[in-house]
Design a protein around this motif. Structure first.
Motif, PDB file in Angstrom:
ATOM      1  N   CYS A  88       0.852  -1.189   0.000  1.00  0.00           N
ATOM      2  CA  CYS A  88       0.000   0.000   0.000  1.00  0.00           C
ATOM      3  C   CYS A  88       0.884   1.234   0.000  1.00  0.00           C
ATOM      4  N   CYS A  99      -8.446   4.592  -2.895  1.00  0.00           N
ATOM      5  CA  CYS A  99      -9.603   3.932  -2.281  1.00  0.00           C
ATOM      6  C   CYS A  99     -10.544   4.952  -1.636  1.00  0.00           C
ATOM      7  N   CYS A 109      -1.835   5.876  -1.479  1.00  0.00           N
ATOM      8  CA  CYS A 109      -2.183   6.747  -2.606  1.00  0.00           C
ATOM      9  C   CYS A 109      -3.553   7.383  -2.432  1.00  0.00           C
TER      10      CYS A 109
END
Ligand code: SF4
Ligand code: SF4
Length: 296
Positions: free
Chosen positions: A180, A186, A183
């Motif tokens: 992860c 989501c 960024c």
């Protein structure tokens, strides 16, 4: 009996992922979530995982089939049949080798109903060992920014089950965050704004905790963007096919960090979304994504 032997057995029974967690990462947990409440003499926690077929997400990504693609092959059959069979077979093999082994379904402790304690000092049944936490402790997965479990093999696409055993097995080391990138795709990819990047909590095995954004599960409970409930799983809302998780999968595949690669990109068309009432959000992809599918 050693860890390598157990891992080879697990793979021979169909497991895609297998790791061993030390009991030291569970000692601090409350009795309601502590493996020792179920099996006081256990020494090791075996965690096995099986992949969610990428193809089982296709109908959800297209917005045209939720049940017979993902709902069966990616969710309930995977947990109730395929993963359970691997867990059962490995437990049998451990018992054949004179080891006590306790198989546990891969629940997470979210609004599960409890009964009455059978005696003073005992936690109420059912004690639930969080399989996601166990997968982190067993070195299989990291927590993502939006509270999904990520593996370098499949990204967001796997489910876990747990076996407690009295075998003293060499443990794996919990993962730090490496997949992860925070960024926040989501966050923007959630059509209902259920992920709050301003409110962070720490999750994971002691010494390896990572920041996870608050996910408002009361909103997820009404999410019509691929989220699902499964019978017998309490009020837990499965998010692994929802817009948040599919957005993350797109980002992870683009990053080139995953081992299970494909010739074609997962996201082939602009994504769809529905609002709280189930109505189509027609400008969702313009708001959330640039033309090439990347997060703005
Ligand atoms: S979309 Fe980005 S920030 Fe969100 S979980 Fe995936 S990699 Fe992490
Ligand atoms: S399940 Fe739905 S509401 Fe919840 S974070 Fe994912 S996309 Fe948003």
């Amino acid at each position: 009996m050693n860890s390598q032997q157990v891992k080879e057995w697990a793979k021979s029974f169909g497991a895609d992922l297998v790791g061993i967690a030390s009991d030291k990462y569970f000692e601090h947990l409350p009795p309601e979530n502590n493996p020792r409440s179920i099996y006081p003499e256990y020494k090791s926690v075996i965690v096995i995982g099986r992949r969610i077929l990428r193809g089982s997400l296709r109908g959800v990504e297209e917005g045209t089939n939720f049940g017979s693609t993902y709902g069966s092959f990616g969710f309930t059959w995977l947990e109730d049949n395929f993963l359970s069979k691997s867990t059962y077979d490995l437990t049998c093999r451990l018992e054949e080798n004179n080891l006590e082994a306790v198989p546990l379904f891969g629940y997470q402790d979210l609004d599960m109903s409890y009964g009455m304690p059978v005696a003073d000092g005992k936690p109420a049944p059912n004690v639930i060992v969080d399989a996601n936490y166990a997968a982190h402790a067993a070195g299989l997965a990291e927590y993502s920014f939006c509270d999904l479990m990520l593996t370098e093999e499949f990204g967001t696409r796997q489910r876990f089950a747990v076996i407690l055993t009295d075998a003293e097995l060499e443990p794996d080391t919990p993962k730090s965050r490496s997949l992860c990138t925070e960024c926040a795709a989501c966050v923007s990819g959630c059509p209902l704004n259920a992920i709050n990047p301003e409110k962070l909590i720490q999750k994971g095995a002691p010494g390896f905790e990572m920041s996870v954004a608050e996910v408002k599960m009361d909103i997820c409970m009404n999410c019509d963007n691929g989220a699902a409930c499964g019978r017998g799983r309490g009020n837990h809302r499965d998010r692994l096919a929802a817009a948040c998780a599919r957005t993350c999968l797109v980002q992870l595949e683009k990053s080139g960090k995953l081992k299970n690669n494909f010739s074609n990109e997962f996201r082939k068309r602009t994504p769809w979304a529905r609002d709280e009432s189930g109505k189509a959000i027609n400008d969702y992809s313009e708001k959330a994504f640039a033309n090439d599918g990347r997060f703005k």
